[in-house]
Design a protein around this motif. Sequence first.
Motif, short mmCIF file in Angstrom:
data_model
loop_
_atom_site.label_atom_id
_atom_site.label_comp_id
_atom_site.label_asym_id
_atom_site.label_seq_id
_atom_site.Cartn_x
_atom_site.Cartn_y
_atom_site.Cartn_z
N GLU A 37 0.97 -0.90 0.20
CA GLU A 37 -0.38 -0.10 -0.37
C GLU A 37 0.81 0.83 -0.14
O GLU A 37 0.58 2.11 -0.87
CB GLU A 37 -0.93 0.07 1.26
CG GLU A 37 -1.83 0.95 1.26
CD GLU A 37 -3.27 0.87 3.03
OE1 GLU A 37 -2.77 1.61 3.14
OE2 GLU A 37 -3.30 -0.55 2.52
N ASP A 38 2.28 0.99 0.96
CA ASP A 38 2.37 2.53 0.47
C ASP A 38 4.02 2.21 -0.65
O ASP A 38 4.35 3.54 -0.92
CB ASP A 38 3.93 1.93 2.12
CG ASP A 38 2.64 2.76 3.31
OD1 ASP A 38 1.75 3.67 2.88
OD2 ASP A 38 3.17 2.62 4.12
N GLN A 39 4.16 1.19 -1.00
CA GLN A 39 5.67 1.09 -2.39
C GLN A 39 4.51 0.06 -2.46
O GLN A 39 5.00 -0.67 -3.41
CB GLN A 39 6.30 0.54 -1.67
CG GLN A 39 7.40 1.47 -0.45
CD GLN A 39 8.36 0.53 0.19
OE1 GLN A 39 8.81 0.63 -0.14
NE2 GLN A 39 8.21 0.73 1.67
N PRO A 40 4.06 0.54 -3.43
CA PRO A 40 3.76 -0.07 -4.89
C PRO A 40 4.52 -1.20 -5.70
O PRO A 40 3.62 -1.95 -6.42
CB PRO A 40 2.36 0.51 -5.29
CG PRO A 40 2.14 1.90 -4.94
CD PRO A 40 3.46 1.22 -4.18
N ASP A 41 5.37 -0.78 -6.22
CA ASP A 41 6.41 -0.81 -6.81
C ASP A 41 7.31 -2.40 -5.59
O ASP A 41 8.83 -1.91 -6.55
CB ASP A 41 7.01 -0.10 -7.50
CG ASP A 41 7.97 1.11 -6.60
OD1 ASP A 41 7.90 1.22 -5.72
OD2 ASP A 41 8.98 1.88 -6.93
N ILE A 80 8.29 -8.47 -0.67
CA ILE A 80 7.71 -8.51 -0.12
C ILE A 80 7.00 -10.12 0.33
O ILE A 80 6.64 -10.79 1.55
CB ILE A 80 6.19 -8.99 -1.81
CG1 ILE A 80 6.02 -7.19 -1.88
CG2 ILE A 80 5.01 -9.43 -0.78
CD1 ILE A 80 5.27 -7.04 -3.98
N ALA A 81 7.73 -11.14 -0.18
CA ALA A 81 8.29 -12.05 0.51
C ALA A 81 8.81 -11.91 1.47
O ALA A 81 8.94 -12.68 2.62
CB ALA A 81 9.58 -12.92 -0.11
N ARG A 82 10.00 -10.77 2.20
CA ARG A 82 10.28 -10.76 3.64
C ARG A 82 9.40 -10.17 4.20
O ARG A 82 9.26 -10.50 5.61
CB ARG A 82 11.45 -9.56 3.16
CG ARG A 82 12.07 -9.17 4.33
CD ARG A 82 12.96 -8.52 4.29
NE ARG A 82 13.10 -7.09 4.32
CZ ARG A 82 12.20 -5.98 5.31
NH1 ARG A 82 11.93 -6.81 6.37
NH2 ARG A 82 12.03 -5.17 4.95
N PHE A 83 8.43 -8.99 3.82
CA PHE A 83 7.17 -8.75 4.81
C PHE A 83 5.91 -9.86 5.24
O PHE A 83 6.24 -10.27 6.51
CB PHE A 83 6.37 -7.27 3.97
CG PHE A 83 7.41 -6.51 4.20
CD1 PHE A 83 6.61 -5.66 5.17
CD2 PHE A 83 8.12 -5.94 3.12
CE1 PHE A 83 7.91 -4.42 5.50
CE2 PHE A 83 8.48 -4.31 3.54
CZ PHE A 83 7.51 -4.03 4.33
#
Length: 196
Positions: free
Chosen positions: A68-72, A78-81
């Motif tokens: 949401e904050d960093q669409p790119d 993403i996997a780390r989050f």
Amino acid sequence: MELLQGLQQRVSTPRLTEPAPDARQLEQIFQAALRAPDHARLRPWRFLTVAGEARHALGEVFARVALEDQPDLAPEAIARFKALPLRAPLLVALVCKITKHPKVPDIEQQLSVAAAAQNILNAAYALGVGAMWRTGSVSYHPATASALGLARHEQLLGFIYMGTPSGSAKKLEPLETKDYVMAWQDQASSQRVTGE
């Protein structure tokens, strides 16, 4: 473990594995949390435990919030989050329930929850449970609070990760109290005495 020794030697434990603290240990840990300083007895704390498959769901929340904050955001980020909540078998979300009170501002209620969090860390250490308080941008994001079901008057103040310590213990960095503690002197009084 002696109380004073535990307070002086406690360290955060970033590497955690199974098992999580058991029900008896958790009861002791949360009983310690409930003894935190609490102006006007507002009981501003609430704790949500996240374990098992719920950690995967929380990881999805973290990834969604980050996007949401960093669409790119790159796929590996993403996997780390998504993997963040999997660093421990149990997470405790620290929730501050803000009650409007004429003598207790919001900051005092947040500090009370922080004191409860410190009691959790100290009690965990005393029981041999590894623990670490983690925050980060996703912890303070309104979408994370919403996904956790927090009410509008509640704030998320981070997560305490808990489990069995893994790897070598963190080395205690020696600290000198003289570097952090000093006697306060009223500058106005001292100027009057010296005539400056």
